[in-house]
Design a protein around this motif. Structure first.
Motif, PDB file in Angstrom:
ATOM      1  N   VAL A 117     -17.283 -23.894  -9.796  1.00  0.00           N
ATOM      2  CA  VAL A 117     -17.763 -25.268  -9.649  1.00  0.00           C
ATOM      3  C   VAL A 117     -19.272 -25.271  -9.404  1.00  0.00           C
ATOM      4  CG1 VAL A 117     -17.642 -27.348  -8.201  1.00  0.00           C
ATOM      5  CG2 VAL A 117     -15.540 -26.179  -8.888  1.00  0.00           C
ATOM      6  N   VAL A 118     -19.744 -24.388  -8.547  1.00  0.00           N
ATOM      7  CA  VAL A 118     -21.185 -24.305  -8.268  1.00  0.00           C
ATOM      8  C   VAL A 118     -21.955 -24.025  -9.558  1.00  0.00           C
ATOM      9  CG1 VAL A 118     -22.964 -22.882  -7.145  1.00  0.00           C
ATOM     10  CG2 VAL A 118     -20.974 -23.663  -5.846  1.00  0.00           C
ATOM     11  N   VAL A 138     -15.558 -31.759  -5.731  1.00  0.00           N
ATOM     12  CA  VAL A 138     -15.215 -31.443  -7.120  1.00  0.00           C
ATOM     13  C   VAL A 138     -14.093 -30.401  -7.160  1.00  0.00           C
ATOM     14  CG1 VAL A 138     -16.073 -30.465  -9.292  1.00  0.00           C
ATOM     15  CG2 VAL A 138     -17.468 -32.107  -8.028  1.00  0.00           C
ATOM     16  N   SER A 139     -14.139 -29.414  -6.278  1.00  0.00           N
ATOM     17  CA  SER A 139     -13.066 -28.411  -6.216  1.00  0.00           C
ATOM     18  C   SER A 139     -11.729 -29.064  -5.885  1.00  0.00           C
ATOM     19  CB  SER A 139     -13.395 -27.335  -5.175  1.00  0.00           C
ATOM     20  OG  SER A 139     -14.518 -26.596  -5.554  1.00  0.00           O
ATOM     21  N   ASP A 140     -11.732 -29.974  -4.908  1.00  0.00           N
ATOM     22  CA  ASP A 140     -10.505 -30.700  -4.549  1.00  0.00           C
ATOM     23  C   ASP A 140      -9.972 -31.496  -5.738  1.00  0.00           C
ATOM     24  OD1 ASP A 140     -10.513 -29.806  -1.935  1.00  0.00           O
ATOM     25  OD2 ASP A 140     -11.377 -31.641  -1.108  1.00  0.00           O
ATOM     26  N   PHE A 141     -10.882 -32.172  -6.430  1.00  0.00           N
ATOM     27  CA  PHE A 141     -10.514 -32.972  -7.602  1.00  0.00           C
ATOM     28  C   PHE A 141      -9.859 -32.085  -8.661  1.00  0.00           C
ATOM     29  CE2 PHE A 141     -11.946 -34.492 -11.841  1.00  0.00           C
ATOM     30  CZ  PHE A 141     -11.216 -35.666 -11.911  1.00  0.00           C
ATOM     31  N   CYS A 142     -10.494 -30.959  -8.970  1.00  0.00           N
ATOM     32  CA  CYS A 142      -9.961 -30.051  -9.989  1.00  0.00           C
ATOM     33  C   CYS A 142      -8.620 -29.458  -9.558  1.00  0.00           C
ATOM     34  CB  CYS A 142     -10.953 -28.930 -10.279  1.00  0.00           C
ATOM     35  SG  CYS A 142     -12.449 -29.481 -11.103  1.00  0.00           S
ATOM     36  N   LEU A 143      -8.539 -29.064  -8.312  1.00  0.00           N
ATOM     37  CA  LEU A 143      -7.311 -28.474  -7.792  1.00  0.00           C
ATOM     38  C   LEU A 143      -6.154 -29.472  -7.835  1.00  0.00           C
ATOM     39  CD1 LEU A 143      -6.041 -25.989  -6.569  1.00  0.00           C
ATOM     40  CD2 LEU A 143      -6.922 -26.692  -4.363  1.00  0.00           C
ATOM     41  N   THR A 166     -12.095 -33.024 -18.442  1.00  0.00           N
ATOM     42  CA  THR A 166     -13.522 -33.208 -18.732  1.00  0.00           C
ATOM     43  C   THR A 166     -13.833 -34.665 -19.023  1.00  0.00           C
ATOM     44  OG1 THR A 166     -13.673 -30.956 -19.600  1.00  0.00           O
ATOM     45  CG2 THR A 166     -15.409 -32.489 -20.254  1.00  0.00           C
ATOM     46  N   THR A 167     -13.010 -35.303 -19.831  1.00  0.00           N
ATOM     47  CA  THR A 167     -13.219 -36.716 -20.168  1.00  0.00           C
ATOM     48  C   THR A 167     -13.155 -37.587 -18.924  1.00  0.00           C
ATOM     49  OG1 THR A 167     -12.287 -36.376 -22.371  1.00  0.00           O
ATOM     50  CG2 THR A 167     -12.336 -38.643 -21.550  1.00  0.00           C
ATOM     51  N   VAL A 168     -12.157 -37.371 -18.099  1.00  0.00           N
ATOM     52  CA  VAL A 168     -12.021 -38.145 -16.858  1.00  0.00           C
ATOM     53  C   VAL A 168     -13.213 -37.894 -15.941  1.00  0.00           C
ATOM     54  CG1 VAL A 168     -10.649 -38.368 -14.740  1.00  0.00           C
ATOM     55  CG2 VAL A 168      -9.510 -38.317 -16.959  1.00  0.00           C
ATOM     56  N   SER A 169     -13.632 -36.645 -15.829  1.00  0.00           N
ATOM     57  CA  SER A 169     -14.764 -36.297 -14.963  1.00  0.00           C
ATOM     58  C   SER A 169     -16.047 -36.990 -15.408  1.00  0.00           C
ATOM     59  CB  SER A 169     -14.982 -34.781 -14.960  1.00  0.00           C
ATOM     60  OG  SER A 169     -13.856 -34.120 -14.464  1.00  0.00           O
ATOM     61  N   ILE A 170     -16.275 -37.016 -16.712  1.00  0.00           N
ATOM     62  CA  ILE A 170     -17.481 -37.661 -17.251  1.00  0.00           C
ATOM     63  C   ILE A 170     -17.437 -39.167 -16.983  1.00  0.00           C
ATOM     64  CG2 ILE A 170     -18.687 -38.268 -19.395  1.00  0.00           C
ATOM     65  CD1 ILE A 170     -17.917 -35.402 -20.371  1.00  0.00           C
TER      66      ILE A 170
END
Length: 182
Positions: A117-118, A138-143, A166-170
């Motif tokens: 993530v970093v 961001v780590s929590d979100f991905c996890l 990726t789409t949701v994150s953007i």
């Protein structure tokens, strides 16, 4: 292969087999040992507890490789590698990620996810955000997204999952920037 490696591999395989049908909380060291024909003393010679065994499985099967390749490969390649691995071991990691608290695989994986993530979030110049807090969020979100994907009954493969993430994150980042007035 050394005797220690053979023993650890047998314990790991037994743990995977147990977790295919039984929630982590209901698996005892005795269950694992019975499954592979080893005694409790053998288990405790190699591992402190079943949490450490799960972390060792991840570490030996993919974690070590991801860390070694962090500087050589693009983060999207590494993310795909991790997701493909989770997809191949879907039931095991869906079960493992359910467990929370000290020594849990969820905490272990989150710590292993942070360097990725970093590297992904690396921004030149000053930032108005606390980088450690941003990395944690961001780590929590991905996890959470990975856990939801593994638990779902959809046939979404790892590549499609990452494209959706990726789409949701953007979209989420764009919306936050709108709200912040940037």
């Amino acid at each position: 292969m050394s005797n220690a490696s053979i023993t650890k591999a047998a314990l790991a395989q037994a743990m995977k087999e147990c977790m295919a049908t039984t929630p982590f909380a209901k698996i005892s060291i005795g269950n694992i040992c019975n499954k592979c024909g080893l005694n409790r003393k053998s288990f405790y010679y190699h591992f402190r507890d079943k949490y450490e065994l799960i972390n060792w499985i991840y570490e030996t099967e993919i974690g070590h490789t991801v860390r070694e390749e962090l500087s050589d490969k693009h983060t999207s390649e590494l993310a795909l590698m991790i997701c493909e691995y989770f997809e191949q071991n879907k039931v095991f990691y869906s079960n493992a990620l359910e467990v929370t608290g000290p020594n849990s695989f969820r905490d272990y994986f989150e710590r292993n996810l942070e360097p990725l993530v970093v590297q992904t979030l690396h921004v030149d110049g000053p930032s108005p955000f606390d980088s450690k807090e941003l990395t944690a969020v961001v780590s929590d979100f991905c996890l959470s997204a990975i856990q939801r994907w593994l638990k779902s009954n959809s046939n979404m493969d790892s590549k499609q999952f990452l494209e959706n993430l990726t789409t949701v994150s953007i979209k989420l980042a764009a919306r936050f920037l709108e709200l912040l007035g940037n």
